[in-house]
Structure formats: structure tokens, C-alpha cells
Design a protein around this motif. Structure first.
Motif, PDB file in Angstrom:
ATOM      1  N   UNK A  80       0.838  -1.193   0.000  1.00 37.90           N
ATOM      2  CA  UNK A  80       0.000   0.000   0.000  1.00 37.90           C
ATOM      3  C   UNK A  80       0.875   1.245   0.000  1.00 37.90           C
ATOM      4  N   UNK A  81       0.231   2.377  -0.238  1.00 39.23           N
ATOM      5  CA  UNK A  81       0.978   3.629  -0.259  1.00 39.23           C
ATOM      6  C   UNK A  81       1.600   3.919   1.103  1.00 39.23           C
ATOM      7  N   UNK A  82       0.873   3.627   2.174  1.00 42.37           N
ATOM      8  CA  UNK A  82       1.405   3.866   3.517  1.00 42.37           C
ATOM      9  C   UNK A  82       2.616   2.983   3.769  1.00 42.37           C
ATOM     10  N   UNK A  83       2.551   1.724   3.364  1.00 41.25           N
ATOM     11  CA  UNK A  83       3.696   0.827   3.546  1.00 41.25           C
ATOM     12  C   UNK A  83       4.897   1.290   2.733  1.00 41.25           C
ATOM     13  N   UNK A  84       4.642   1.788   1.527  1.00 42.50           N
ATOM     14  CA  UNK A  84       5.762   2.291   0.725  1.00 42.50           C
ATOM     15  C   UNK A  84       6.378   3.522   1.382  1.00 42.50           C
ATOM     16  N   UNK A  98      11.855  -0.839  10.276  1.00 47.17           N
ATOM     17  CA  UNK A  98      10.432  -0.917   9.947  1.00 47.17           C
ATOM     18  C   UNK A  98       9.723  -1.915  10.859  1.00 47.17           C
ATOM     19  N   UNK A  99       8.409  -1.910  10.789  1.00 47.40           N
ATOM     20  CA  UNK A  99       7.590  -2.847  11.551  1.00 47.40           C
ATOM     21  C   UNK A  99       6.500  -3.415  10.658  1.00 47.40           C
ATOM     22  N   UNK A 100       5.857  -4.466  11.147  1.00 46.47           N
ATOM     23  CA  UNK A 100       4.696  -5.006  10.465  1.00 46.47           C
ATOM     24  C   UNK A 100       5.011  -5.708   9.165  1.00 46.47           C
ATOM     25  N   UNK A 101       4.071  -5.616   8.201  1.00 45.75           N
ATOM     26  CA  UNK A 101       4.223  -6.346   6.936  1.00 45.75           C
ATOM     27  C   UNK A 101       5.485  -5.992   6.162  1.00 45.75           C
ATOM     28  N   UNK A 151       7.091   3.904  11.849  1.00 46.15           N
ATOM     29  CA  UNK A 151       5.810   3.195  11.895  1.00 46.15           C
ATOM     30  C   UNK A 151       4.809   3.840  10.945  1.00 46.15           C
ATOM     31  N   UNK A 152       3.700   3.161  10.738  1.00 46.11           N
ATOM     32  CA  UNK A 152       2.659   3.724   9.883  1.00 46.11           C
ATOM     33  C   UNK A 152       2.073   4.982  10.493  1.00 46.11           C
ATOM     34  N   UNK A 153       1.979   5.029  11.829  1.00 51.59           N
ATOM     35  CA  UNK A 153       1.474   6.241  12.491  1.00 51.59           C
ATOM     36  C   UNK A 153       2.406   7.424  12.245  1.00 51.59           C
ATOM     37  N   UNK A 169       5.130  16.680   9.377  1.00 49.20           N
ATOM     38  CA  UNK A 169       6.498  17.043   9.031  1.00 49.20           C
ATOM     39  C   UNK A 169       7.241  15.936   8.289  1.00 49.20           C
ATOM     40  N   UNK A 170       6.612  14.771   8.128  1.00 53.53           N
ATOM     41  CA  UNK A 170       7.241  13.689   7.380  1.00 53.53           C
ATOM     42  C   UNK A 170       7.429  14.117   5.928  1.00 53.53           C
ATOM     43  N   UNK A 171       8.625  13.979   5.413  1.00 55.71           N
ATOM     44  CA  UNK A 171       8.936  14.516   4.090  1.00 55.71           C
ATOM     45  C   UNK A 171       8.526  13.585   2.955  1.00 55.71           C
TER      46      UNK A 171
END
Length: 387
Positions: free
Chosen positions: A47-51, A201-204, A375-377, A384-386
Motif C-alpha cells: 500500500x501507499x502507507x507501507x511504501x 520498519x515494523x509489520x508487513x 511506523x505507519x502512524x 512534518x514527514x517529508x
């Protein structure tokens, strides 16, 4: 006494051979996992969030990691001018492709998240993939060609001349053994990128990276072993035919070089260099086991050990040759006849002794400040995440 005379010419040449090797290894150990993450991006994130999670693990550090590549290239230019001239002439198109990929990568980092359009982002994701996979592969192909020898010769006035057409020189680099080295390189950096994602990273994303990293590590170890057998059975080495002058002028044509035997004869003459391939195999094996077991920091360190061993084994096996010639062995570039002057090497060494520790301290500080998982959060709830 002139200060430069404190270290003799022969020793300075060896020191700069070691330093250039360390700078290139530093690039592989740091920017190597950046390229590995980029090459893994389409496969570890669904997904976009995972990328975005995967991208943000390397986003804050990739620019600093490229410093080692710049330093390595600059050191080759200043310490080994004939090597810089001959290699960049023969590998011109390959270098252009690598630089194009490395130029596309920062553009992709900066522009990927400027729009929320999925098609827009997917295109930049594939640009990040190319920016990682292409250099990682072609660097290995280049190393393979150095081991095989390159079809150039030097004129009496030390101008390099290559056989074949412009395009033919690039196609000629794609020899089977060189392609095998490319496979070893890309798979090794995929393993390294997976090890980095297991830490950051975490999760999937982490789980997929570990699974792919194990397979990539097995391919890297198997390819490295196959390359060793190929060198032993099917690749001629190079050797000096007469007495070697280690502190003479930088003119390769003054030495007599012949083809024959095997590069691996070096292990009979200098058994201690066996430590390099041992580190390569041990580091990759322990990294694979660490990825399977879910260990994090130790896995990344073992992956670095494996890369250190693999790259070191090439330099130690070939020493003192740097770029052998298949057309005219006497034109081959070696540690003893392709360097800058005594004074130039000494001044560069003084500058390195001052500035390299500062770079190392700053790099260590940056990694300490940026340590921690993404994390995804973090990427969805932080404005501020670039990336």
C-alpha cells in the motif's frame, strides 16, 4: 627534512590503495542499504502507507551516505589519475547509466509525495527502484570486468585507447562472468536493504523484507562461491614478469606484465588474505540466519561484515593490480605505477587525517539522532514527514 619524506613513496601508494578501498566499502555499507531498500520497494510494500514507511527508513540518511561515493570518486581522481582516466573512458556509457539512476533517485525522493495521485506516486516508486537496482547491478558488473581485464592499451605518451565502437564497449562489458558479479552485487545489497528494514520498519514491510532478504542472501552466497570457482578454473590472472619497482615513476609501460595462472594464486603467496572471503561467507551466512530468526541490529552488522569481506577479497586477490589490460598486459595499471606524485599523496593524506574523523563523527551523530523505527502512524499522523 621535507615533511613528505617522513613516509616513503611505496608506503604512501599502499596507504592510498587501502584508503580508496575503504571509501568504496564505506559507500557499499551505507548507501548500499539505501539502494537495497529502493530495489525492494515494489516487493515489500503493498500500500501507499507501507511504501512511505519503507522510503522514510532511508529518507533522512541517503544524502549523507552518498558522501562516501563522492569521496571515493574524488580520491581516485586525485590519487590515481590514470585509473580515473582509463576506467571512465572505457566504462563511459555504464557510468552514464549509473549516474542517471543516481540522479533520478533524489528527484523521486523529493517529488513522490508532492501529489496524492496513485499513478504519480507509482511512477516515482519505480524510479526509486531503478535508482537502487541499476547502480547495485552495474557496480558488480564493473568489478567483474576488472577481474577479467579490460581491452585498452596505452600509447607511448600514456594516452588510453580502447578497442571497439562506443556502443560496443558497453555491450562488451556484459560478459557472463561480469553478469554473475552483477547478480552477486544486487542480491547482496538486497539482503543488506532487508537487514536495514528489519531494524527500522515494523509489520508487513519488515516481514516481507526478511523473507526476501533470506532468498537474496542465499543467491549472493551461492553466486560468490560460483564466482570463486570460475576464477579458479576459467579466468586468467596477471603477474609481473620481472623485477618490480615499487617507488618508481608512474608509468605502467616501464613494467613487464604477463597473463597466465590464476588470480587465486595470490592465496598461496599471501595466505592471510583468506580472511576476506571467510568474512564474506560468514557475514552473509549469519545475516541470513539473523533474518530468519528475526534478529535486528546484529543482522545488519553481519550483513555489513559480509559486504566488507566480499569487496575486500577482490582488492586483496588482485593486489597490486588495479585495472589489467587484455590487449596489452604491459599497459595494466598497478599500485606501483598509476599513482599521483609522492608530494600529492602526502598532502592528501594529511587532509584525510584531519577531515575523515570529522565526517565519521558527524555520521555517527546523525545515525544516533535518527535512530528508531518508522511506523505507519509516523507517516500518516506527522505533517512534518517529508516522504
Amino acid at each position: 627534512m621535507i615533511l613528505s619524506e617522513l613516509i616513503d613513496f611505496e608506503t604512501l601508494r599502499v596507504i592510498w590503495w587501502v584508503l580508496v578501498g575503504l571509501l568504496l566499502i564505506g559507500f557499499a555499507l551505507t548507501d548500499g542499504f539505501d539502494m537495497g531498500v529502493g530495489a525492494l520497494l515494489p516487493f515489500v510494500a503493498g500500500t501507499d502507507v507501507e511504501r512511505r514507511v519503507a522510503i522514510n527508513t532511508v529518507g533522512p540518511v541517503w544524502e549523507g551516505n552518498q558522501v562516501w561515493f563522492i569521496l571515493g570518486g574524488g580520491a581516485i581522481f586525485a590519487a590515481w589519475p590514470p585509473l580515473y582516466a582509463v576506467s571512465f573512458s572505457g566504462f563511459y556509457l555504464a557510468m552514464f547509466v549509473i549516474l542517471a539512476a543516481l540522479i533520478v533517485r533524489p528527484v523521486a525522493f523529493k517529488y513522490r509525495s508532492k501529489r496524492e495521485d496513485p499513478v504519480w506516486r507509482e511512477r516515482w516508486d519505480w524510479a526509486l527502484f531503478a535508482g537502487g537496482a541499476v547502480p547495485a547491478t552495474l557496480f558488480g558488473v564493473a568489478v567483474g570486468n576488472v577481474l577479467l581485464g579490460v581491452p585498452f592499451h596505452l600509447t607511448p605518451d600514456l594516452m588510453a585507447r580502447y578497442d571497439g565502437s562506443f556502443l560496443g564497449k558497453f555491450i562488451g562489458l556484459l560478459r557472463p562472468f561480469a553478469l554473475l558479479c552483477g547478480v552477486v552485487s544486487i542480491s547482496m545489497l538486497l539482503m543488506h536493504g532487508a537487514a536495514w528494514l528489519s531494524v527500522k520498519a515494523e509489520g508487513p514491510v519488515k516481514d516481507r523484507a526478511r523473507a526476501i532478504g533470506v532468498k537474496a542472501g542465499l543467491i549472493a552466497a551461492g553466486g560468490y562461491a560460483l564466482a570463486g570457482l570460475w576464477l579458479a578454473m576459467g579466468v586468467e590472472g596477471f603477474a609481473f614478469a620481472g623485477e618490480v619497482v615499487t617507488d618508481g615513476p608512474s608509468n605502467p609501460l616501464l613494467s613487464e606484465v604477463v597473463r597466465g595462472g590464476s588470480w587465486l594464486d595470490a592465496y598461496g603467496a599471501r595466505p592471510w588474505i583468506m580472511v576476506a572471503p571467510i568474512m564474506g561467507f560468514a557475514g552473509m551466512a549469519l545475516a541470513i540466519l539473523g533474518l530468519k530468526a528475526g534478529r535486528e541490529v546484529s543482522t545488519l552488522l553481519f550483513s555489513k561484515l559480509g559486504i566488507l569481506g566480499v569487496i575486500s577479497s577482490v582488492g586483496l586477490t588482485m593486489f597490486p593490480f588495479i585495472l589489467p589490460s587484455t590487449v596489452d598486459p604491459n599497459s595494466s595499471l598497478t599500485v606501483w605505477d598509476a599513482s599521483s606524485s609522492h608530494l600529492t599523496l602526502f598532502i592528501m593524506l594529511v587532509c584525510t587525517a584531519i577531515f575523515l574523523p570529522l565526517i565519521l563523527m558527524y555520521t555517527a551523530w546523525v545515525y544516533r539522532v535518527l535512530w528508531g523505527k518508522v511506523t505507519e502512524d509516523d507517516v500518516t499522523g506527522n505533517s512534518e514527514t517529508l516522504y
